[in-house]
Design a protein around this motif. Structure first.
Motif, PDB file in Angstrom:
ATOM      1  N   ASP A  30      48.133  32.543  35.798  1.00 52.72           N
ATOM      2  CA  ASP A  30      47.030  32.298  34.880  1.00 52.72           C
ATOM      3  C   ASP A  30      46.960  30.827  34.493  1.00 52.72           C
ATOM      4  OD1 ASP A  30      45.056  33.933  34.092  1.00 52.72           O
ATOM      5  OD2 ASP A  30      46.111  34.840  32.416  1.00 52.72           O
ATOM      6  N   SER A  31      47.364  29.944  35.377  1.00 50.07           N
ATOM      7  CA  SER A  31      47.431  28.526  35.054  1.00 50.07           C
ATOM      8  C   SER A  31      46.063  27.860  35.050  1.00 50.07           C
ATOM      9  CB  SER A  31      48.347  27.810  36.044  1.00 50.07           C
ATOM     10  OG  SER A  31      47.769  27.854  37.328  1.00 50.07           O
ATOM     11  N   GLY A  32      45.035  28.507  35.576  1.00 52.58           N
ATOM     12  CA  GLY A  32      43.707  27.924  35.639  1.00 52.58           C
ATOM     13  C   GLY A  32      43.483  27.119  36.893  1.00 52.58           C
ATOM     14  N   GLU A  33      44.498  26.937  37.695  1.00 44.24           N
ATOM     15  CA  GLU A  33      44.381  26.176  38.923  1.00 44.24           C
ATOM     16  C   GLU A  33      44.164  27.087  40.128  1.00 44.24           C
ATOM     17  OE1 GLU A  33      47.475  23.272  39.392  1.00 44.24           O
ATOM     18  OE2 GLU A  33      47.633  23.029  37.246  1.00 44.24           O
ATOM     19  N   SER A  34      44.258  28.399  39.923  1.00 39.73           N
ATOM     20  CA  SER A  34      44.063  29.335  41.020  1.00 39.73           C
ATOM     21  C   SER A  34      42.585  29.683  41.140  1.00 39.73           C
ATOM     22  CB  SER A  34      44.857  30.615  40.763  1.00 39.73           C
ATOM     23  OG  SER A  34      46.229  30.346  40.698  1.00 39.73           O
ATOM     24  N   PHE A  35      42.107  29.711  42.367  1.00 40.07           N
ATOM     25  CA  PHE A  35      40.727  30.065  42.620  1.00 40.07           C
ATOM     26  C   PHE A  35      40.678  31.401  43.326  1.00 40.07           C
ATOM     27  CE2 PHE A  35      40.356  25.612  41.841  1.00 40.07           C
ATOM     28  CZ  PHE A  35      39.099  25.450  41.286  1.00 40.07           C
ATOM     29  N   VAL A  36      39.689  32.210  42.969  1.00 36.89           N
ATOM     30  CA  VAL A  36      39.470  33.497  43.601  1.00 36.89           C
ATOM     31  C   VAL A  36      38.010  33.577  44.037  1.00 36.89           C
ATOM     32  CG1 VAL A  36      41.300  34.727  42.371  1.00 36.89           C
ATOM     33  CG2 VAL A  36      39.036  34.563  41.356  1.00 36.89           C
ATOM     34  N   GLU A  37      37.740  34.446  44.992  1.00 34.39           N
ATOM     35  CA  GLU A  37      36.379  34.588  45.499  1.00 34.39           C
ATOM     36  C   GLU A  37      35.683  35.738  44.786  1.00 34.39           C
ATOM     37  OE1 GLU A  37      34.061  34.980  49.767  1.00 34.39           O
ATOM     38  OE2 GLU A  37      36.221  35.287  49.665  1.00 34.39           O
ATOM     39  N   VAL A  45      35.648  30.718  42.199  1.00 32.24           N
ATOM     40  CA  VAL A  45      35.692  30.327  40.797  1.00 32.24           C
ATOM     41  C   VAL A  45      37.144  30.327  40.343  1.00 32.24           C
ATOM     42  CG1 VAL A  45      33.387  31.176  40.232  1.00 32.24           C
ATOM     43  CG2 VAL A  45      35.317  32.717  40.060  1.00 32.24           C
ATOM     44  N   GLU A  46      37.397  29.636  39.240  1.00 30.63           N
ATOM     45  CA  GLU A  46      38.758  29.640  38.702  1.00 30.63           C
ATOM     46  C   GLU A  46      39.102  31.041  38.218  1.00 30.63           C
ATOM     47  OE1 GLU A  46      39.906  26.636  35.969  1.00 30.63           O
ATOM     48  OE2 GLU A  46      38.623  25.135  36.904  1.00 30.63           O
ATOM     49  N   LEU A  47      40.360  31.356  38.277  1.00 27.14           N
ATOM     50  CA  LEU A  47      40.818  32.673  37.885  1.00 27.14           C
ATOM     51  C   LEU A  47      40.462  32.979  36.437  1.00 27.14           C
ATOM     52  CD1 LEU A  47      42.375  35.218  38.653  1.00 27.14           C
ATOM     53  CD2 LEU A  47      44.457  34.061  37.953  1.00 27.14           C
ATOM     54  N   LYS A  48      40.548  31.971  35.584  1.00 26.40           N
ATOM     55  CA  LYS A  48      40.258  32.197  34.167  1.00 26.40           C
ATOM     56  C   LYS A  48      38.769  32.447  33.917  1.00 26.40           C
ATOM     57  CE  LYS A  48      39.707  27.342  32.984  1.00 26.40           C
ATOM     58  NZ  LYS A  48      40.150  26.266  32.137  1.00 26.40           N
ATOM     59  N   ASP A  49      37.909  32.097  34.877  1.00 30.53           N
ATOM     60  CA  ASP A  49      36.470  32.307  34.747  1.00 30.53           C
ATOM     61  C   ASP A  49      35.997  33.545  35.496  1.00 30.53           C
ATOM     62  OD1 ASP A  49      36.202  30.034  33.202  1.00 30.53           O
ATOM     63  OD2 ASP A  49      35.895  28.739  34.949  1.00 30.53           O
ATOM     64  N   SER A  50      36.914  34.448  35.807  1.00 29.72           N
ATOM     65  CA  SER A  50      36.548  35.658  36.538  1.00 29.72           C
ATOM     66  C   SER A  50      37.144  36.882  35.841  1.00 29.72           C
ATOM     67  CB  SER A  50      37.049  35.581  37.973  1.00 29.72           C
ATOM     68  OG  SER A  50      38.460  35.553  37.982  1.00 29.72           O
ATOM     69  N   THR A  51      36.639  38.043  36.243  1.00 29.13           N
ATOM     70  CA  THR A  51      37.094  39.311  35.692  1.00 29.13           C
ATOM     71  C   THR A  51      37.481  40.220  36.850  1.00 29.13           C
ATOM     72  OG1 THR A  51      35.548  39.086  33.864  1.00 29.13           O
ATOM     73  CG2 THR A  51      36.433  41.261  34.239  1.00 29.13           C
ATOM     74  N   LEU A  52      38.545  40.964  36.667  1.00 28.32           N
ATOM     75  CA  LEU A  52      39.002  41.893  37.691  1.00 28.32           C
ATOM     76  C   LEU A  52      38.400  43.263  37.409  1.00 28.32           C
ATOM     77  CD1 LEU A  52      40.852  42.194  40.155  1.00 28.32           C
ATOM     78  CD2 LEU A  52      42.681  42.824  38.600  1.00 28.32           C
ATOM     79  N   ARG A  53      37.575  43.731  38.326  1.00 30.60           N
ATOM     80  CA  ARG A  53      36.951  45.049  38.204  1.00 30.60           C
ATOM     81  C   ARG A  53      37.157  45.802  39.500  1.00 30.60           C
ATOM     82  NH1 ARG A  53      31.868  44.779  34.624  1.00 30.60           N
ATOM     83  NH2 ARG A  53      32.846  44.107  32.690  1.00 30.60           N
ATOM     84  N   CYS A  59      32.747  36.869  39.145  1.00 27.51           N
ATOM     85  CA  CYS A  59      32.575  35.719  38.273  1.00 27.51           C
ATOM     86  C   CYS A  59      31.743  36.100  37.058  1.00 27.51           C
ATOM     87  CB  CYS A  59      31.945  34.551  39.036  1.00 27.51           C
ATOM     88  SG  CYS A  59      30.231  34.795  39.512  1.00 27.51           S
ATOM     89  N   LYS A  60      31.825  35.283  36.019  1.00 32.52           N
ATOM     90  CA  LYS A  60      31.128  35.569  34.777  1.00 32.52           C
ATOM     91  C   LYS A  60      29.605  35.532  34.945  1.00 32.52           C
ATOM     92  CE  LYS A  60      34.825  34.174  31.709  1.00 32.52           C
ATOM     93  NZ  LYS A  60      35.272  33.275  30.638  1.00 32.52           N
ATOM     94  N   GLU A  61      29.125  34.729  35.891  1.00 32.41           N
ATOM     95  CA  GLU A  61      27.686  34.664  36.135  1.00 32.41           C
ATOM     96  C   GLU A  61      27.163  35.986  36.689  1.00 32.41           C
ATOM     97  OE1 GLU A  61      25.605  32.151  35.319  1.00 32.41           O
ATOM     98  OE2 GLU A  61      27.369  31.249  34.366  1.00 32.41           O
TER      99      GLU A  61
END
Length: 64
Positions: A30-37, A45-53, A59-61
């Motif tokens: 959760d460092s904010g440096e990890s990116f996920v698709e 997007v950054e991991l902190k800007d995404s949600t796991l569903r 992404c939040k958008e």
């Protein structure tokens, strides 16, 4: 002879089930440096800007 084989198998099982899983990372940091698709818009997007569903990152958008 059979006792040595059983002890060897037990030692291997202990290593496999107790020691090795500690080295495997089960979720991204959760460092904010990890990116996920994002599974909907395929952007990274950054991991902190995404949600796991349902096992996929969104992404939040796309949640709006």
């Amino acid at each position: 002879m059979i006792a040595k084989v059983i002890i060897f198998v037990l030692i291997i099982a202990i290593i496999y089930f107790l020691i090795i899983p500690k080295f495997k990372s089960k979720k991204p940091s959760d460092s904010g440096e990890s990116f996920v698709e994002c599974s909907k818009c395929d952007t990274f997007v950054e991991l902190k800007d995404s949600t796991l569903r349902n096992g996929k990152y969104i992404c939040k958008e796309c949640l709006k």
